[in-house]
Design a protein around this motif. Structure first.
Motif, PDB file in Angstrom:
ATOM      1  N   ASP A 176       0.778  -1.266  -0.122  1.00  0.00           N
ATOM      2  CA  ASP A 176      -0.032   0.179   0.158  1.00  0.00           C
ATOM      3  C   ASP A 176       0.709   1.457   0.067  1.00  0.00           C
ATOM      4  N   GLN A 177       0.436   2.231  -0.163  1.00  0.00           N
ATOM      5  CA  GLN A 177       1.059   3.719  -0.280  1.00  0.00           C
ATOM      6  C   GLN A 177       1.985   3.835   1.019  1.00  0.00           C
ATOM      7  N   THR A 178       1.308   3.605   2.314  1.00  0.00           N
ATOM      8  CA  THR A 178       2.107   3.830   3.311  1.00  0.00           C
ATOM      9  C   THR A 178       3.215   2.946   3.475  1.00  0.00           C
ATOM     10  N   GLU A 179       3.329   1.762   3.011  1.00  0.00           N
ATOM     11  CA  GLU A 179       4.529   0.624   2.925  1.00  0.00           C
ATOM     12  C   GLU A 179       5.345   1.436   2.027  1.00  0.00           C
ATOM     13  N   LEU A 180       4.938   1.876   0.998  1.00  0.00           N
ATOM     14  CA  LEU A 180       5.709   2.384  -0.182  1.00  0.00           C
ATOM     15  C   LEU A 180       6.554   3.717   0.323  1.00  0.00           C
ATOM     16  N   PHE A 181       5.626   4.674   0.740  1.00  0.00           N
ATOM     17  CA  PHE A 181       6.360   5.868   1.381  1.00  0.00           C
ATOM     18  C   PHE A 181       7.382   5.660   2.378  1.00  0.00           C
ATOM     19  N   GLY A 182       7.212   4.541   3.267  1.00  0.00           N
ATOM     20  CA  GLY A 182       8.143   4.014   4.378  1.00  0.00           C
ATOM     21  C   GLY A 182       9.548   3.598   3.674  1.00  0.00           C
ATOM     22  N   LEU A 183       9.359   2.915   2.568  1.00  0.00           N
ATOM     23  CA  LEU A 183      10.573   2.491   1.809  1.00  0.00           C
ATOM     24  C   LEU A 183      11.293   3.627   1.166  1.00  0.00           C
ATOM     25  N   PHE A 184      10.580   4.651   0.779  1.00  0.00           N
ATOM     26  CA  PHE A 184      11.273   5.943   0.226  1.00  0.00           C
ATOM     27  C   PHE A 184      11.996   6.711   1.355  1.00  0.00           C
ATOM     28  N   PRO A 207      18.908  -3.657  -4.282  1.00  0.00           N
ATOM     29  CA  PRO A 207      18.024  -4.843  -5.178  1.00  0.00           C
ATOM     30  C   PRO A 207      16.952  -5.700  -4.865  1.00  0.00           C
ATOM     31  N   ASP A 208      16.883  -5.631  -3.267  1.00  0.00           N
ATOM     32  CA  ASP A 208      15.765  -6.340  -2.799  1.00  0.00           C
ATOM     33  C   ASP A 208      14.602  -5.531  -2.643  1.00  0.00           C
ATOM     34  N   LEU A 209      14.864  -4.340  -2.642  1.00  0.00           N
ATOM     35  CA  LEU A 209      13.883  -3.441  -2.428  1.00  0.00           C
ATOM     36  C   LEU A 209      13.188  -2.996  -3.782  1.00  0.00           C
ATOM     37  N   ALA A 210      14.230  -2.960  -4.853  1.00  0.00           N
ATOM     38  CA  ALA A 210      13.782  -2.652  -6.100  1.00  0.00           C
ATOM     39  C   ALA A 210      12.893  -3.787  -6.594  1.00  0.00           C
ATOM     40  N   ALA A 211      13.174  -4.815  -6.243  1.00  0.00           N
ATOM     41  CA  ALA A 211      12.456  -6.442  -6.807  1.00  0.00           C
ATOM     42  C   ALA A 211      11.063  -6.067  -5.783  1.00  0.00           C
ATOM     43  N   LYS A 212      11.025  -5.766  -4.808  1.00  0.00           N
ATOM     44  CA  LYS A 212       9.558  -5.719  -3.997  1.00  0.00           C
ATOM     45  C   LYS A 212       8.797  -4.666  -4.584  1.00  0.00           C
ATOM     46  N   VAL A 213       9.295  -3.505  -4.795  1.00  0.00           N
ATOM     47  CA  VAL A 213       8.706  -2.222  -5.576  1.00  0.00           C
ATOM     48  C   VAL A 213       7.887  -2.757  -6.991  1.00  0.00           C
ATOM     49  N   ALA A 214       8.826  -3.328  -7.625  1.00  0.00           N
ATOM     50  CA  ALA A 214       8.555  -3.690  -8.915  1.00  0.00           C
ATOM     51  C   ALA A 214       7.518  -4.713  -9.144  1.00  0.00           C
ATOM     52  N   GLU A 232       2.025  -6.486 -10.156  1.00  0.00           N
ATOM     53  CA  GLU A 232       0.760  -7.112  -9.848  1.00  0.00           C
ATOM     54  C   GLU A 232      -0.252  -6.057 -10.098  1.00  0.00           C
ATOM     55  N   LYS A 233      -0.037  -4.477  -9.984  1.00  0.00           N
ATOM     56  CA  LYS A 233      -1.187  -3.573 -10.381  1.00  0.00           C
ATOM     57  C   LYS A 233      -1.395  -3.732 -11.744  1.00  0.00           C
ATOM     58  N   CYS A 234      -0.359  -3.944 -12.710  1.00  0.00           N
ATOM     59  CA  CYS A 234      -0.740  -4.112 -14.031  1.00  0.00           C
ATOM     60  C   CYS A 234      -0.520  -5.486 -14.853  1.00  0.00           C
ATOM     61  N   ALA A 235      -0.705  -6.519 -14.063  1.00  0.00           N
ATOM     62  CA  ALA A 235      -1.111  -7.662 -14.486  1.00  0.00           C
ATOM     63  C   ALA A 235      -2.010  -7.634 -15.684  1.00  0.00           C
ATOM     64  N   GLY A 247      17.162   6.313 -16.000  1.00  0.00           N
ATOM     65  CA  GLY A 247      16.333   5.970 -14.983  1.00  0.00           C
ATOM     66  C   GLY A 247      15.472   4.746 -15.015  1.00  0.00           C
ATOM     67  N   GLY A 248      14.729   4.585 -16.264  1.00  0.00           N
ATOM     68  CA  GLY A 248      14.000   3.497 -16.463  1.00  0.00           C
ATOM     69  C   GLY A 248      14.309   2.142 -16.519  1.00  0.00           C
ATOM     70  N   ILE A 249      15.833   2.132 -16.945  1.00  0.00           N
ATOM     71  CA  ILE A 249      16.298   0.826 -17.141  1.00  0.00           C
ATOM     72  C   ILE A 249      15.998  -0.192 -15.895  1.00  0.00           C
ATOM     73  N   ILE A 250      16.518   0.226 -14.924  1.00  0.00           N
ATOM     74  CA  ILE A 250      16.366  -0.672 -13.710  1.00  0.00           C
ATOM     75  C   ILE A 250      14.834  -1.226 -13.602  1.00  0.00           C
ATOM     76  N   LEU A 251      13.980  -0.033 -13.284  1.00  0.00           N
ATOM     77  CA  LEU A 251      12.798  -0.381 -13.170  1.00  0.00           C
ATOM     78  C   LEU A 251      12.015  -1.302 -14.302  1.00  0.00           C
ATOM     79  N   ALA A 252      12.168  -0.831 -15.457  1.00  0.00           N
ATOM     80  CA  ALA A 252      11.712  -1.911 -16.514  1.00  0.00           C
ATOM     81  C   ALA A 252      12.197  -3.371 -16.355  1.00  0.00           C
ATOM     82  N   GLN A 253      13.636  -3.467 -16.089  1.00  0.00           N
ATOM     83  CA  GLN A 253      14.046  -4.775 -15.688  1.00  0.00           C
ATOM     84  C   GLN A 253      13.247  -5.753 -14.573  1.00  0.00           C
ATOM     85  N   GLU A 254      13.269  -4.801 -13.550  1.00  0.00           N
ATOM     86  CA  GLU A 254      12.561  -5.646 -12.254  1.00  0.00           C
ATOM     87  C   GLU A 254      10.986  -5.761 -12.608  1.00  0.00           C
ATOM     88  N   VAL A 255      10.493  -4.955 -13.038  1.00  0.00           N
ATOM     89  CA  VAL A 255       8.864  -5.155 -13.424  1.00  0.00           C
ATOM     90  C   VAL A 255       8.860  -6.299 -14.471  1.00  0.00           C
TER      91      VAL A 255
END
Length: 131
Positions: free
Chosen positions: A2-10, A42-49, A54-57, A70-78
């Motif tokens: 959820d947004q709270t968990e995501l914001f906490g990671l940031f 990497p573990d957090l990148a994988a978690k966020v991705a 899941e939201k885009c499945a 900037g979009g390379i890592i996110l594209a790879q992990e998603v």
């Protein structure tokens, strides 16, 4: 996630920046999210991705694409989370291109991702390139 968990990671990774920022768009903001500071783990990148994937499945994308840099890592992990290919666009002589042998087939569904969006210019350029 959820947004709270995501914001906490940031916050935990120092990716939430407070102050006065002049964004690349020329706009001003009192808060900025430096996604690279989260993606360096990497573990957090994988978690966020995985959460984003899941939201885009429901989109049934065959390819995830992001603009360099900037979009390379996110594209790879998603892409990994969704079980799809992951590619990126990059500028060559000032124009967004698909290089390195990347291509998309006619009719292939593409999910575009970006690490930081202000005006959306890079994503729109990549969209036009892919189209």
């Amino acid at each position: 996630m959820d947004q709270t968990e995501l914001f906490g990671l940031f916050q935990r990774t120092g990716a939430v920046r407070e102050g006065h920022f002049r964004l690349s768009s020329g706009r001003h903001s009192s808060r900025y999210f430096q996604m690279a500071l989260l993606l360096q783990y990497p573990d957090l990148a994988a978690k966020v991705a995985a959460a984003l994937g899941e939201k885009c499945a429901h989109l049934d994308a065959a390819v995830v694409a992001g603009p360099a840099l900037g979009g390379i890592i996110l594209a790879q992990e998603v892409g990994r989370a969704m079980g799809t290919r992951a590619i990126f666009g990059e500028r060559q002589d000032g124009a967004m291109t698909l290089r390195r042998g990347f291509s998309v087939a006619p009719g292939e569904k593409i999910l575009l991702v970006e690490d930081v969006v202000t005006t959306g210019g890079s994503v729109r350029e990549l969209q036009k390139t892919i189209e």
